[in-house]
Motif scaffolding. Structure first.
Motif, PDB file in Angstrom:
ATOM      1  N   GLY A 136      -7.044   7.295   3.034  1.00 39.76           N
ATOM      2  CA  GLY A 136      -7.108   6.759   1.683  1.00 39.76           C
ATOM      3  C   GLY A 136      -5.831   6.103   1.212  1.00 39.76           C
ATOM      4  O   GLY A 136      -5.670   5.818   0.026  1.00 39.76           O
ATOM      5  N   VAL A 137      -4.894   5.874   2.125  1.00 44.19           N
ATOM      6  CA  VAL A 137      -3.632   5.217   1.774  1.00 44.19           C
ATOM      7  C   VAL A 137      -3.716   3.757   2.214  1.00 44.19           C
ATOM      8  O   VAL A 137      -3.867   3.480   3.400  1.00 44.19           O
ATOM      9  N   PRO A 138      -3.649   2.825   1.261  1.00 44.27           N
ATOM     10  CA  PRO A 138      -3.703   1.417   1.673  1.00 44.27           C
ATOM     11  C   PRO A 138      -2.492   1.079   2.542  1.00 44.27           C
ATOM     12  O   PRO A 138      -1.356   1.306   2.152  1.00 44.27           O
ATOM     13  N   ALA A 139      -2.760   0.581   3.721  1.00 44.59           N
ATOM     14  CA  ALA A 139      -1.673   0.287   4.671  1.00 44.59           C
ATOM     15  C   ALA A 139      -2.132  -0.796   5.611  1.00 44.59           C
ATOM     16  O   ALA A 139      -3.316  -0.896   5.932  1.00 44.59           O
ATOM     17  N   HIS A 140      -1.190  -1.626   6.031  1.00 43.27           N
ATOM     18  CA  HIS A 140      -1.515  -2.496   7.148  1.00 43.27           C
ATOM     19  C   HIS A 140      -0.283  -2.803   7.987  1.00 43.27           C
ATOM     20  O   HIS A 140       0.847  -2.687   7.527  1.00 43.27           O
ATOM     21  N   ALA A 141      -0.548  -3.151   9.247  1.00 42.67           N
ATOM     22  CA  ALA A 141       0.532  -3.443  10.182  1.00 42.67           C
ATOM     23  C   ALA A 141       1.062  -4.842   9.930  1.00 42.67           C
ATOM     24  O   ALA A 141       0.293  -5.765   9.669  1.00 42.67           O
ATOM     25  N   GLU A 142       2.362  -4.981   9.992  1.00 44.24           N
ATOM     26  CA  GLU A 142       2.975  -6.284   9.725  1.00 44.24           C
ATOM     27  C   GLU A 142       4.192  -6.456  10.623  1.00 44.24           C
ATOM     28  O   GLU A 142       5.126  -5.654  10.564  1.00 44.24           O
ATOM     29  N   GLU A 143       4.173  -7.498  11.447  1.00 44.74           N
ATOM     30  CA  GLU A 143       5.335  -7.760  12.314  1.00 44.74           C
ATOM     31  C   GLU A 143       6.354  -8.549  11.508  1.00 44.74           C
ATOM     32  O   GLU A 143       6.461  -9.763  11.625  1.00 44.74           O
ATOM     33  N   ALA A 144       7.088  -7.823  10.680  1.00 43.40           N
ATOM     34  CA  ALA A 144       7.951  -8.461   9.686  1.00 43.40           C
ATOM     35  C   ALA A 144       9.373  -8.676  10.182  1.00 43.40           C
ATOM     36  O   ALA A 144      10.174  -9.293   9.492  1.00 43.40           O
ATOM     37  N   LEU A 145       9.685  -8.158  11.357  1.00 43.61           N
ATOM     38  CA  LEU A 145      11.055  -8.260  11.874  1.00 43.61           C
ATOM     39  C   LEU A 145      11.085  -9.088  13.148  1.00 43.61           C
ATOM     40  O   LEU A 145      10.129  -9.096  13.922  1.00 43.61           O
ATOM     41  N   ALA A 146      12.208  -9.753  13.355  1.00 47.94           N
ATOM     42  CA  ALA A 146      12.421 -10.475  14.612  1.00 47.94           C
ATOM     43  C   ALA A 146      13.818 -10.167  15.116  1.00 47.94           C
ATOM     44  O   ALA A 146      14.721  -9.850  14.335  1.00 47.94           O
ATOM     45  N   SER A 147      13.947 -10.232  16.421  1.00 52.62           N
ATOM     46  CA  SER A 147      15.239  -9.969  17.032  1.00 52.62           C
ATOM     47  C   SER A 147      15.785 -11.256  17.621  1.00 52.62           C
ATOM     48  O   SER A 147      15.143 -11.892  18.448  1.00 52.62           O
ATOM     49  N   VAL A 174      14.517 -10.163   8.882  1.00 58.50           N
ATOM     50  CA  VAL A 174      13.190 -10.104   8.277  1.00 58.50           C
ATOM     51  C   VAL A 174      12.646 -11.529   8.273  1.00 58.50           C
ATOM     52  O   VAL A 174      13.266 -12.425   7.716  1.00 58.50           O
ATOM     53  N   THR A 175      11.507 -11.715   8.926  1.00 54.62           N
ATOM     54  CA  THR A 175      11.007 -13.073   9.097  1.00 54.62           C
ATOM     55  C   THR A 175      10.448 -13.638   7.793  1.00 54.62           C
ATOM     56  O   THR A 175      10.585 -14.822   7.529  1.00 54.62           O
ATOM     57  N   ARG A 176       9.806 -12.783   6.993  1.00 55.94           N
ATOM     58  CA  ARG A 176       9.257 -13.260   5.712  1.00 55.94           C
ATOM     59  C   ARG A 176       9.624 -12.256   4.625  1.00 55.94           C
ATOM     60  O   ARG A 176       8.839 -11.379   4.289  1.00 55.94           O
ATOM     61  N   PRO A 177      10.821 -12.423   4.048  1.00 55.17           N
ATOM     62  CA  PRO A 177      11.298 -11.449   3.055  1.00 55.17           C
ATOM     63  C   PRO A 177      10.332 -11.249   1.893  1.00 55.17           C
ATOM     64  O   PRO A 177      10.208 -10.138   1.376  1.00 55.17           O
ATOM     65  N   SER A 178       9.627 -12.305   1.484  1.00 59.44           N
ATOM     66  CA  SER A 178       8.735 -12.177   0.327  1.00 59.44           C
ATOM     67  C   SER A 178       7.605 -11.184   0.600  1.00 59.44           C
ATOM     68  O   SER A 178       7.041 -10.592  -0.311  1.00 59.44           O
ATOM     69  N   LEU A 179       7.310 -11.008   1.875  1.00 57.79           N
ATOM     70  CA  LEU A 179       6.223 -10.115   2.271  1.00 57.79           C
ATOM     71  C   LEU A 179       6.593  -8.643   2.111  1.00 57.79           C
ATOM     72  O   LEU A 179       5.741  -7.798   1.859  1.00 57.79           O
ATOM     73  N   LEU A 205      15.461  -4.529   6.374  1.00 57.46           N
ATOM     74  CA  LEU A 205      14.323  -4.395   5.458  1.00 57.46           C
ATOM     75  C   LEU A 205      14.800  -4.095   4.041  1.00 57.46           C
ATOM     76  O   LEU A 205      14.276  -4.644   3.061  1.00 57.46           O
ATOM     77  N   ARG A 206      15.804  -3.214   3.928  1.00 59.03           N
ATOM     78  CA  ARG A 206      16.326  -2.877   2.606  1.00 59.03           C
ATOM     79  C   ARG A 206      16.983  -4.075   1.946  1.00 59.03           C
ATOM     80  O   ARG A 206      16.856  -4.291   0.738  1.00 59.03           O
ATOM     81  N   THR A 207      17.707  -4.836   2.750  1.00 64.08           N
ATOM     82  CA  THR A 207      18.344  -6.045   2.223  1.00 64.08           C
ATOM     83  C   THR A 207      17.301  -6.994   1.658  1.00 64.08           C
ATOM     84  O   THR A 207      17.540  -7.699   0.676  1.00 64.08           O
ATOM     85  N   ALA A 208      16.121  -6.992   2.281  1.00 62.30           N
ATOM     86  CA  ALA A 208      15.033  -7.860   1.819  1.00 62.30           C
ATOM     87  C   ALA A 208      14.253  -7.228   0.664  1.00 62.30           C
ATOM     88  O   ALA A 208      13.270  -7.795   0.191  1.00 62.30           O
ATOM     89  N   GLY A 209      14.669  -6.017   0.234  1.00 60.39           N
ATOM     90  CA  GLY A 209      14.049  -5.407  -0.927  1.00 60.39           C
ATOM     91  C   GLY A 209      12.930  -4.434  -0.627  1.00 60.39           C
ATOM     92  O   GLY A 209      12.211  -4.011  -1.527  1.00 60.39           O
TER      93      GLY A 209
END
Ligand SMILES: [Zn+2]
Length: 229
Positions: A136-147, A174-179, A205-209
């Protein structure tokens, strides 16, 4: 089907035999890896655990996706996470708890991903996200980081990505900080060695908020030196 042996011990006709699978039912707490965030692994990286992970990660044993996903989902279930039953509800409110939580894999370098021919963490983070949704926890996988590393060194980058990379000097961006801005994030990696990758990912991730609420891994080596952080 081709005959195969357990990825951990070679027992015939098993993907991961019950004895080796049970090694991934541990809760290995990695202390002081990412400040203020619980970091835990399913197993200690040695013996059959190490062999199974290497077979999966570097030798294309995709049949381990399933047992490894199950192990990570079970670990996620054992971890108190803000906004999730058993977690800290005050934190959940403070960080805007009912929003979709992101399950983010630590990134592979482009070269590693090309060599493997796949993103080996992808099925695992998808499974963890699905397990949260089932609770019941809304969650989805997101490849938000790149090396952006080559030979262990950060690649010089200009603009926003370059600045973000230089924050940690890690080459992880972080590839898409707005995400990720304002989102709760659970970070997932395969192996925690020094903890430096987890730390760098969390910092980016923290830097991106983003609000990093937990870090999970399949296995952790006992090599990290808390005093060196
Ligand atoms: Zn085995």
């Amino acid at each position: 089907m081709l005959p195969r042996g357990c990825a951990g011990c070679g027992t015939p006709d098993e993907v991961l035999c019950p004895a080796c699978r049970s090694l991934f039912d541990d809760t290995v707490i990695v202390p002081s890896c990412v400040p203020g965030v619980p970091v835990a692994a399913c197993a200690t990286y040695r013996g059959a655990v190490r062999r199974a992970i290497l077979a999966w990660k570097d030798h294309g044993d995709e049949e381990c996706d399933r047992p490894f996903s199950q192990a990570l989902c079970a670990l996620a279930d054992r971890m108190p996470v803000a906004g999730v039953a058993g977690g800290e509800d005050d934190d959940a409110r403070r960080i805007g708890g009912r929003d979709t939580m992101l399950i983010v894999p630590a990134p592979s370098s482009k070269r590693s991903a090309r060599r493997r021919g796949r993103r080996h963490m992808r099925p695992l983070v998808r499974a963890v996200a699905a397990a949260y949704r089932a609770r019941g926890v809304p969650a989805h996988a997101e490849e938000a980081l790149a090396s952006h590393t080559m030979g262990g060194r950060s690649v010089e980058m200009k603009g926003r990505a370059g600045r973000a990379a230089r924050v940690g000097g890690s080459g992880i961006v972080v590839t898409r900080p707005s995400l990720v801005r304002g989102r709760r994030v659970i970070l997932v990696d395969d192996i925690v060695t020094s903890g430096a990758t987890m730390r760098a990912c969390a910092a980016a991730l923290r830097t991106a908020g983003a609000q990093v609420v937990a870090c999970l891994a399949l296995a952790a080596t006992p090599r990290y030196d808390v005093s060196a952080m």
